[in-house]
Write an enzyme that holds these catalytic residues in place. Structure first.
Site, PDB file in Angstrom:
ATOM      1  N   CYS A 171     -32.855 -18.181  25.436  1.00 48.27           N
ATOM      2  CA  CYS A 171     -31.919 -17.057  25.359  1.00 48.27           C
ATOM      3  C   CYS A 171     -32.772 -15.885  24.906  1.00 48.27           C
ATOM      4  O   CYS A 171     -33.533 -16.012  23.931  1.00 48.27           O
ATOM      5  CB  CYS A 171     -30.817 -17.356  24.348  1.00 48.27           C
ATOM      6  SG  CYS A 171     -29.838 -15.883  23.927  1.00 48.27           S
ATOM      7  N   THR A 172     -32.669 -14.773  25.615  1.00 42.87           N
ATOM      8  CA  THR A 172     -33.576 -13.660  25.323  1.00 42.87           C
ATOM      9  C   THR A 172     -33.358 -13.098  23.911  1.00 42.87           C
ATOM     10  O   THR A 172     -34.279 -12.529  23.320  1.00 42.87           O
ATOM     11  CB  THR A 172     -33.424 -12.558  26.380  1.00 42.87           C
ATOM     12  OG1 THR A 172     -32.025 -12.215  26.522  1.00 42.87           O
ATOM     13  CG2 THR A 172     -33.953 -13.022  27.722  1.00 42.87           C
TER      14      THR A 172
ATOM     15  N   TYR B 161     -21.989 -13.724  26.287  1.00 41.03           N
ATOM     16  CA  TYR B 161     -21.842 -14.496  27.522  1.00 41.03           C
ATOM     17  C   TYR B 161     -21.845 -16.004  27.259  1.00 41.03           C
ATOM     18  O   TYR B 161     -21.258 -16.778  28.019  1.00 41.03           O
ATOM     19  CB  TYR B 161     -22.993 -14.176  28.478  1.00 41.03           C
ATOM     20  CG  TYR B 161     -22.841 -12.900  29.277  1.00 41.03           C
ATOM     21  CD1 TYR B 161     -21.749 -12.045  29.094  1.00 41.03           C
ATOM     22  CD2 TYR B 161     -23.799 -12.542  30.222  1.00 41.03           C
ATOM     23  CE1 TYR B 161     -21.627 -10.877  29.833  1.00 41.03           C
ATOM     24  CE2 TYR B 161     -23.678 -11.377  30.978  1.00 41.03           C
ATOM     25  CZ  TYR B 161     -22.591 -10.544  30.775  1.00 41.03           C
ATOM     26  OH  TYR B 161     -22.478  -9.398  31.515  1.00 41.03           O
ATOM     27  N   GLY B 162     -22.560 -16.406  26.215  1.00 46.11           N
ATOM     28  CA  GLY B 162     -22.831 -17.835  26.022  1.00 46.11           C
ATOM     29  C   GLY B 162     -21.611 -18.689  25.793  1.00 46.11           C
ATOM     30  O   GLY B 162     -21.660 -19.905  25.984  1.00 46.11           O
TER      31      GLY B 162
ATOM     32  N   ASN C 174     -30.820 -15.347  30.123  1.00 41.03           N
ATOM     33  CA  ASN C 174     -30.859 -16.694  30.712  1.00 41.03           C
ATOM     34  C   ASN C 174     -29.482 -17.150  31.182  1.00 41.03           C
ATOM     35  O   ASN C 174     -29.360 -17.813  32.208  1.00 41.03           O
ATOM     36  CB  ASN C 174     -31.369 -17.700  29.680  1.00 41.03           C
ATOM     37  CG  ASN C 174     -32.831 -17.535  29.342  1.00 41.03           C
ATOM     38  OD1 ASN C 174     -33.685 -18.214  29.889  1.00 41.03           O
ATOM     39  ND2 ASN C 174     -33.137 -16.624  28.443  1.00 41.03           N
ATOM     40  N   THR C 175     -28.453 -16.802  30.432  1.00 36.16           N
ATOM     41  CA  THR C 175     -27.104 -17.254  30.791  1.00 36.16           C
ATOM     42  C   THR C 175     -26.708 -16.661  32.140  1.00 36.16           C
ATOM     43  O   THR C 175     -26.279 -17.383  33.051  1.00 36.16           O
ATOM     44  CB  THR C 175     -26.094 -16.826  29.703  1.00 36.16           C
ATOM     45  OG1 THR C 175     -26.615 -17.179  28.421  1.00 36.16           O
ATOM     46  CG2 THR C 175     -24.759 -17.492  29.909  1.00 36.16           C
TER      47      THR C 175
ATOM     48  N   GLU D 224     -28.295 -10.097  17.097  1.00 33.01           N
ATOM     49  CA  GLU D 224     -27.666  -8.770  17.200  1.00 33.01           C
ATOM     50  C   GLU D 224     -27.623  -8.116  15.804  1.00 33.01           C
ATOM     51  O   GLU D 224     -27.945  -6.941  15.655  1.00 33.01           O
ATOM     52  CB  GLU D 224     -26.236  -8.889  17.758  1.00 33.01           C
ATOM     53  CG  GLU D 224     -26.158  -9.296  19.217  1.00 33.01           C
ATOM     54  CD  GLU D 224     -26.255  -8.119  20.208  1.00 33.01           C
ATOM     55  OE1 GLU D 224     -25.837  -7.009  19.876  1.00 33.01           O
ATOM     56  OE2 GLU D 224     -26.766  -8.350  21.330  1.00 33.01           O
TER      57      GLU D 224
HETATM   58  N1  DGL Z   1     -29.223 -12.980  25.901  1.00 33.41           N
HETATM   59  C1  DGL Z   1     -28.465 -13.907  26.640  1.00 33.41           C
HETATM   60  C2  DGL Z   1     -29.303 -15.054  27.179  1.00 33.41           C
HETATM   61  O1  DGL Z   1     -30.494 -14.914  27.385  1.00 33.41           O
HETATM   62  C3  DGL Z   1     -27.083 -14.332  26.224  1.00 33.41           C
HETATM   63  C4  DGL Z   1     -26.516 -14.020  24.877  1.00 33.41           C
HETATM   64  C5  DGL Z   1     -24.995 -14.100  24.898  1.00 33.41           C
HETATM   65  O2  DGL Z   1     -24.396 -13.105  25.305  1.00 33.41           O
HETATM   66  O3  DGL Z   1     -24.437 -15.153  24.541  1.00 33.41           O
HETATM   67  O4  DGL Z   1     -28.802 -16.107  27.459  1.00 33.41           O
END
Ligand code: DGL
Length: 265
Positions: free
Chosen positions: A189-190, A43-44, A76-77, A153
């Site tokens: 970011c988790t 997502y980032g 978080n994203t 990951e």
């Molecule tokens: N784990 C996600 C977060 O807390 C985002 C990681 C990603 O997909 O870039 O922001």
């Protein structure tokens, strides 16, 4: 409310496991559905519009399918961009994960705090608001790292992150003006919490690494207070939007977090 109604965790990938772990410690009998948008990962590096379109729709599908008692956006994203839209669309309590700037500000002695998140998270106005509200007397340094997401990951697939890569990522904060005085880093970011020990070991000097996992677990316990749970704990379900070799390689790690092998949503 039935005792077997699950708590739903949602992330783009495995990062949300760092929020699931403290929740399981507080609520060991809670039935769990862990959902990862592996087809949309990461997502980032996506745009706000992509995340705003994707996350509420996906959560809607998940809620329809699993009828959870509560949903946790363990990302978080997704939370800093889409939490309000998800709450507006769903008729159940939704707990978000936002950068732990408030606890970091309570801990920092130097008043210089780093926020290490994804590129999308660190540019969000939500982060500006947290900084103004809870850390107005602090200098906030921000750094986005897609590489650290990928390393987390990979770590869960069994590949330990190289210390030099972690040092370079931390340098993204430490080398900014004021970085020499930074004493706390928000893991915004988790995924990053999954690498906290490796990050601490790679850091050139001690840094407090702060995340919101324990606070979110307490919030979930509070919101479900008085509700019934099954008498025994059971294996949770891991549901992915794409299941290929990379996702299948996560099965041993998912098992360590009390989850079954990845199933396709
Ligand atoms: N784990 C996600 C977060 O807390 C985002 C990681 C990603 O997909 O870039 O922001």
């Amino acid at each position: 409310m039935r005792d077997d109604q699950p708590v739903l965790f949602f992330d783009s990938g495995v990062g949300g496991l760092s929020v699931l772990a403290p929740t399981r410690r507080l609520l060991p009998h809670a039935p769990i559905v862990y959902a990862a948008d592996s087809a949309g990962f990461p997502y980032g590096t996506r745009t706000e519009a992509e995340i705003a379109a994707r996350v509420p729709a996906l959560l809607g599908r998940l809620v329809e399918r699993y009828r959870p008692r509560l949903a946790v956006i363990a990302c978080n994203t997704a939370s800093t961009i889409a939490l309000d839209a998800v709450r507006a669309a769903l008729d159940l309590p939704v707990v978000g994960t936002v950068p732990a700037i408030k606890p970091a500000a309570a801990l920092s002695r130097t008043r210089v705090i780093g926020v290490l998140g994804t590129d999308a998270t660190v540019r969000q106005p939500y982060v500006d608001r947290l900084a103004t509200e809870f850390a107005a007397d602090c200098t906030i340094l921000r750094h986005g790292s897609a590489r650290l997401v990928a390393l987390a990951e990979a770590a869960l697939r069994g590949d330990a992150p190289p210390a030099h890569a972690l040092r370079e990522i931390l340098a993204g904060l430490l080398d900014q003006p004021g970085g020499d005085r930074m004493d706390a880093v928000v893991l915004a970011c988790t995924h990053f919490r999954l690498l906290d020990a490796a990050l601490a070991a790679a850091a050139p000097r001690p840094l407090m690494l702060v995340d919101g996992g324990d606070g979110i677990a307490r919030r979930i316990a509070h919101l479900t207070q008085g509700q019934g749970w099954p008498v025994a704990s059971a294996q949770g379900a891991a549901v992915f939007t794409r299941v290929g070799d990379e996702e299948r390689a996560l099965a041993p790690a998912l098992a360590r977090f009390g989850l079954g092998a990845p199933e396709l949503l």
